[in-house]
Design an enzyme around this catalytic site. Sequence first.
Site, PDB file in Angstrom:
ATOM      1  CG  ASP A  12      -1.637  -1.376   1.397  1.00 27.29           C
ATOM      2  OD1 ASP A  12      -2.305  -1.543   0.383  1.00 27.29           O
ATOM      3  OD2 ASP A  12      -1.772  -1.837   2.649  1.00 27.29           O
ATOM      4  CG  HIS A  40      -1.651  -1.933  -7.441  1.00 26.30           C
ATOM      5  ND1 HIS A  40      -0.523  -2.684  -8.216  1.00 26.30           N
ATOM      6  CD2 HIS A  40      -1.369  -2.674  -6.024  1.00 26.30           C
ATOM      7  CE1 HIS A  40       0.055  -3.300  -7.519  1.00 26.30           C
ATOM      8  NE2 HIS A  40      -0.229  -3.387  -6.285  1.00 26.30           N
ATOM      9  CB  THR A  41      -5.812   3.319  -5.426  1.00 24.11           C
ATOM     10  OG1 THR A  41      -5.992   2.191  -4.540  1.00 24.11           O
ATOM     11  CG2 THR A  41      -7.056   4.135  -5.899  1.00 24.11           C
ATOM     12  CB  SER A 412       3.895  11.027  -4.559  1.00 27.70           C
ATOM     13  OG  SER A 412       2.682  11.034  -4.850  1.00 27.70           O
TER      14      SER A 412
HETATM   15  P1  GDP Z   1      -0.551   0.416  -3.709  1.00 29.98           P
HETATM   16  O1  GDP Z   1      -1.057  -0.840  -3.419  1.00 29.98           O
HETATM   17  O2  GDP Z   1       0.978   0.209  -3.446  1.00 29.98           O
HETATM   18  O3  GDP Z   1      -0.964   0.680  -5.183  1.00 29.98           O
HETATM   19  O4  GDP Z   1      -1.411   1.298  -2.596  1.00 29.98           O
HETATM   20  P2  GDP Z   1      -2.668   1.730  -2.560  1.00 29.98           P
HETATM   21  O5  GDP Z   1      -3.516   1.781  -3.795  1.00 29.98           O
HETATM   22  O6  GDP Z   1      -3.269   0.756  -1.478  1.00 29.98           O
HETATM   23  O7  GDP Z   1      -2.738   3.053  -1.595  1.00 29.98           O
HETATM   24  C1  GDP Z   1      -2.374   4.232  -2.425  1.00 29.98           C
HETATM   25  C2  GDP Z   1      -3.488   5.272  -2.099  1.00 29.98           C
HETATM   26  O8  GDP Z   1      -2.805   6.558  -1.772  1.00 29.98           O
HETATM   27  C3  GDP Z   1      -4.396   5.171  -3.327  1.00 29.98           C
HETATM   28  O9  GDP Z   1      -5.712   5.890  -2.792  1.00 29.98           O
HETATM   29  C4  GDP Z   1      -3.506   6.494  -4.024  1.00 29.98           C
HETATM   30  O10 GDP Z   1      -4.576   7.137  -4.980  1.00 29.98           O
HETATM   31  C5  GDP Z   1      -3.377   7.388  -2.853  1.00 29.98           C
HETATM   32  N1  GDP Z   1      -1.839   8.187  -3.125  1.00 29.98           N
HETATM   33  C6  GDP Z   1      -0.973   7.643  -3.743  1.00 29.98           C
HETATM   34  N2  GDP Z   1       0.265   8.441  -3.637  1.00 29.98           N
HETATM   35  C7  GDP Z   1      -0.409   9.551  -2.994  1.00 29.98           C
HETATM   36  C8  GDP Z   1       0.306  10.813  -2.704  1.00 29.98           C
HETATM   37  O11 GDP Z   1       1.353  11.149  -2.737  1.00 29.98           O
HETATM   38  N3  GDP Z   1      -0.780  11.570  -2.004  1.00 29.98           N
HETATM   39  C9  GDP Z   1      -1.878  11.057  -1.461  1.00 29.98           C
HETATM   40  N4  GDP Z   1      -2.539  11.929  -1.056  1.00 29.98           N
HETATM   41  N5  GDP Z   1      -2.734  10.104  -1.967  1.00 29.98           N
HETATM   42  C10 GDP Z   1      -1.750   9.327  -2.722  1.00 29.98           C
END
Ligand code: GDP
Length: 423
Positions: A12, A40-41, A412
């Site tokens: 995450d 993955h979001t 980021s």
């Molecule tokens: P992954 O499994 O590693 O892709 O991570 P997730 O998708 O579970 O979590 C990442 C979350 O944080 C998602 O909702 C993203 O859109 C959001 N996100 C990623 N980078 C950033 C950032 O730099 N700032 C903010 N505010 N949100 C972010």
Amino acid sequence: MLTAIVGINWGDEGKGRMVDLLSDGQDVIVRYQGGNNAGHTVINHKGKFVLNLLPSGILREDKVNVMGGGMVIDVAHLAKETDKLREAGVVITPDNLKISDRAAICFPFNVMQDCLEEDRLGDRKFGSTRRGIAPIYADKYMKKAIRMGDLLHPDYLAKRLEEVLDWKNMCLSAYKGAKTFGVDEMTEWLHEYGDRFRPYICDVGNYLTAVAQEGKNIMFEAQLGALRDIDFGIYPYTSSSNTVSAYAPIGAGVPNLRVDKTVGIMKAYSTCVGEGPFTAEMFGEEAVRLREAGGEYGAATGRPRRVGGFDVVASRYGCRMQAADELALTKLDILDGMEKIPVVDAYEIDGELVTEFPFGEKLEKAKPHVVYLDGWKCSTTACRSFDELPAQARAYVDYIEKAVATPVKYVSVGAERDSIVIR
Ligand code: GDP
């Protein structure tokens, strides 16, 4: 050029978001391990997407996406995921999606086994996503898995299914409340959800080798982080596959190729889903505030994540295990409102300060040694260059970079594609 995008922490970290950004110059995106246990979001101009099985490159029209042989694929889930994306206008054809014939199929009996085992464990449960991942990987190493390529050979498949179910029903019968699975029922299930992917199944190793020979760019996309790797993570609270970049060529089907560059995705603070030692964990109001600010709820399951300050000990270990050449530090903006920012710079174990990531019981005993860095107390979301970041934020990034001995190339500051500082 072959690039791996991997997680440094417990998962995450925002890998989906970084792959979405970094896939720009890539030709092919490959998932090399795991199944639909992670989410993955990705947020882009088309909307917000949670990808469980498909590589994040599926959201870019000019990329080819590969699901590698190291993956485990619940075809019913894949069918739903592809249907949903198509409804949102995403094009998915055998031209832009290739599925390895070697990937194992995760069946409903694997899902049931996962649930029955977690229930049996009660208080001692692993915090599984209950999607059958551990049982199907176990089946694979027991040489009982049925693979995607078997869908192309119905006679062979029928024979294998009969053998596998004979054994699986015997195993399941040890659990109270287990049902048995018949060959006809599972054949019907494969027919309903698996057959539609037959045109997508191929020897992806051949395909990727040819692509590399043409000088094209391949990106390996990991699921979860270094601390969830089955061999190098917080076993047994790990995933059931190898998340480290060294496994990428194997799980992708190209052990003949080498990763040229590894980009580690690392969060500006710590989060962890499920059970297991999590030394940096914060509790109470401070934790609630960080969880809410970061929207820290599982993308795959909606479970609230455990949160804590940045963990230098675990992250330095994560960088080493991932052989990270450079880092993307994500979610810096989530710390915007904090007066003082807690960082775990060492662990205290039996009265001693430890800076190397410990094994087993020692890790369970570790207490965080916390230092506080100055917060910046203003928004960073509009910053697009390192100089635009407030001085304390720059100092925070510099501190982390030094502590984990790996350069931070990207910072980021928001979920959107362009909310990024590149150094
Ligand atoms: P992954 O499994 O590693 O892709 O991570 P997730 O998708 O579970 O979590 C990442 C979350 O944080 C998602 O909702 C993203 O859109 C959001 N996100 C990623 N980078 C950033 C950032 O730099 N700032 C903010 N505010 N949100 C972010």
